[in-house]
Write an enzyme that holds these catalytic residues in place. Structure first.
Site: not given
Length: 352
Positions: A71, A125
């Site tokens: 991400d 994250e």
């Protein structure tokens, strides 16, 4: 499109960046990564939500784990990627799709690595900790993280950064008595009472802690202050939020105790914390990694998922081609020669 893992790692980085994957929207990229790794035919592959896990099982005496998040932070008109000279610009170029490209490149070109490999491509994250994909995996698929040494491909400008600082947030409250500001002597101003909190912070002397050749600098800072009711009211509450970045010789419990000691006499509430991690350089595989990469390892300033691995007893370091100083910026970039150099060094280490 289909990811070509045999492509130059620079081209692979650009292909990854061009697949938008803001936290919570990693499905397309995870699908592409899963398909590409399955196609190699050498890995046991497991899909867990928007995370992709892969491992070899050849009976090598040591196992290396490579971990990277898929991400990014929200885009800022910086996808798709662009190139200007030696720099590739785009959301995730530094943090951390260039690191993910290294993982995929190594998986593709190393038919016979010196170690068994585990690859963990995980989600979420960049947002709240309880949604972190590696955290979820550590709770539900713990055996997939078993290894002798871990490398988190966070941006480090191509040098090894050992361990990470722990981080703790706390709110320090003062209270008073509300009153009309025209009759302030009838009240007690909670904002004025917070002056002592700021005085203690201003006088605070942070520690500098050497561990395994890495020097960790601590910090304790006010990061937010709130108080006040209206323009004609003496406030009866003020809240100062502080952030403590602590060295790996302190665990979360000790860090909390330290913050409460600093603000003794005040109402202190710990609202969030994440563990520090030691440098992780004493393991034999870590020493071999340092020899392969070269240079002198330094301390990691900031928190990464190396801290999460450390709580599981896994020695790990940070290593990636991106520049951490450009992460999350509108003009985020990675220097393309560093992708090449870092990819060569990682393959050299894994080849033994």
């Amino acid at each position: 499109m289909t990811l070509d893992l045999t492509a130059d790692p620079i081209a692979l980085t650009r292909a990854l960046v061009d697949i938008e994957s803001v936290s919570g929207n990693e499905r397309e990229l995870a699908d592409q990564v899963e398909a590409a790794v399955r196609a190699l035919g050498r890995f046991e592959v497991l899909r867990d939500g928007q995370a992709v896990l892969a491992r070899t099982n050849t009976g090598k005496p040591r196992r290396i784990l490579l971990a990277g998040h898929l991400d990014t932070v929200p885009t800022a008109d910086n996808v798709p990627s662009t190139v200007d000279g030696d720099r590739m610009y785009g959301c995730g170029t530094s943090d951390m799709k260039s690191g993910v490209a290294l993982m995929l490149h190594a998986a593709a070109v190393l038919a016979e690595p010196a170690y068994d490999l585990t690859l963990v491509f995980y989600d979420c994250e960049e947002i709240e900790s309880d949604r972190n994909g590696l955290g979820r995996i550590s709770r539900t698929l713990r055996d997939w993280l078993d290894c002798d040494f871990g490398i988190v491909l966070e941006p480090t400008s191509g040098q090894i950064e050992g361990g990470c600082q722990g981080t703790l947030r706390a709110v320090v409250r003062t209270t008073g008595t509300r009153a009309h500001s025209a009759r302030s002597w009838l009240g007690s101003n909670a904002i004025h009472a917070a002056a002592e909190i700021l005085t203690r912070l201003s006088a605070y002397q942070p520690r500098v802690v050497p561990i395994e050749g890495c020097t960790y600098r601590e910090g304790l800072n006010a990061v937010n202050i709130t108080g006040g009711v209206a323009g004609n009211i003496v406030p009866d509450e003020c809240v100062v939020t502080v952030n403590y970045r602590f060295a790996p010789d302190r665990d979360e419990k000790a860090a909390a105790a330290h913050v409460k000691e600093v603000f003794d006499g005040f109402d202190v509430e710990i609202t969030d914390s994440a563990p520090s991690a030691p440098p992780g350089l004493s393991a034999p595989a870590a020493q071999a990694f340092v020899r392969a990469i070269g240079g002198t390892p330094v301390a990691k300033y900031g928190w990464t998922d190396v801290g999460r691995l450390a709580t599981l007893g896994i020695p790990a370091v940070n290593f990636g081609p991106g520049d951490p100083n450009t992460a999350h910026k509108r003009d985020e970039y990675v220097e393309m020669p560093k992708i090449t150099t870092a990819a060569e060094a990682l393959v050299r280490f894994l080849a033994g």
